[in-house]
Design a protein around this motif. Structure first.
Motif, short mmCIF file in Angstrom:
data_model
loop_
_atom_site.label_atom_id
_atom_site.label_comp_id
_atom_site.label_asym_id
_atom_site.label_seq_id
_atom_site.Cartn_x
_atom_site.Cartn_y
_atom_site.Cartn_z
N THR A 2 4.53 -21.68 -12.10
CA THR A 2 5.85 -21.50 -12.36
C THR A 2 5.99 -22.50 -10.41
OG1 THR A 2 5.47 -19.55 -11.24
CG2 THR A 2 6.65 -20.34 -13.93
N SER A 4 7.87 -21.41 -7.61
CA SER A 4 8.81 -20.05 -6.81
C SER A 4 9.04 -20.42 -5.50
CB SER A 4 8.06 -19.19 -7.35
OG SER A 4 6.80 -19.45 -6.02
N GLU A 6 9.76 -17.86 -2.11
CA GLU A 6 9.87 -16.74 -1.95
C GLU A 6 9.82 -16.14 -0.06
OE1 GLU A 6 5.82 -15.28 -3.50
OE2 GLU A 6 6.32 -15.58 -4.87
N ASN A 12 10.13 -13.73 -6.39
CA ASN A 12 10.94 -14.74 -6.71
C ASN A 12 12.34 -14.90 -6.20
OD1 ASN A 12 11.17 -17.69 -7.47
ND2 ASN A 12 10.57 -17.51 -9.73
N LYS A 14 16.75 -17.63 -6.39
CA LYS A 14 16.82 -18.31 -6.77
C LYS A 14 17.92 -18.72 -5.86
CE LYS A 14 19.46 -19.12 -11.26
NZ LYS A 14 19.01 -20.91 -11.08
N TYR A 105 10.91 -28.09 -8.55
CA TYR A 105 12.47 -26.56 -8.93
C TYR A 105 13.61 -27.41 -9.17
CZ TYR A 105 14.68 -22.43 -7.22
OH TYR A 105 15.51 -21.38 -7.59
#
Length: 116
Positions: A2, A4, A6, A12, A14, A105
């Motif tokens: 995935t 991500s 961070e 994770n 958004k 992303y």
């Protein structure tokens, strides 16, 4: 794997918006990431885990950057409404890698490109 983002390993975040800028008198590019909510600052996580690195993770591996600025923007005086995190990318090779991450992303999260 995935894709991500961070601030704290394993947590994770958004992204809600991305902006790309360039310093006027150099080749340094500035990436600005906007977040409506930042889990790293909730429940005092940022006090026990310093927010001094940002990891961008995808199938190519991890990009570790040091934010050059984090701003908490508020719609009113009671709470912040957005968090703005910026970091600088000096080499064209590193910028191309960041752009590959951002495209992945965007694809994974339904973003679309808008030119100003």
């Amino acid at each position: 794997m995935t894709v991500s983002v961070e601030f704290i390993e394993g947590l994770n975040e958004k992204i809600t918006e991305v902006s790309l800028r360039k310093r006027r008198n150099s080749d340094t590019k500035i990436v600005v990431l906007m977040f409506d909510r930042l889990q790293a600052t909730e429940s005092f996580r940022s006090f026990t885990n310093k927010i001094n690195k940002l990891w961008l993770k995808d199938e190519e591996g991890n990009i570790e950057v040091a934010p050059s600025g984090i701003k908490f923007l508020s719609a009113d005086e009671s709470d912040f409404s957005q968090v703005e995190c910026s970091f600088e990318v000096e080499s064209e090779e590193n910028f191309e890698r960041v752009m590959r991450f951002l495209h992945r992303y965007a694809e994974a999260n339904g973003f679309e490109f808008k030119s100003n």
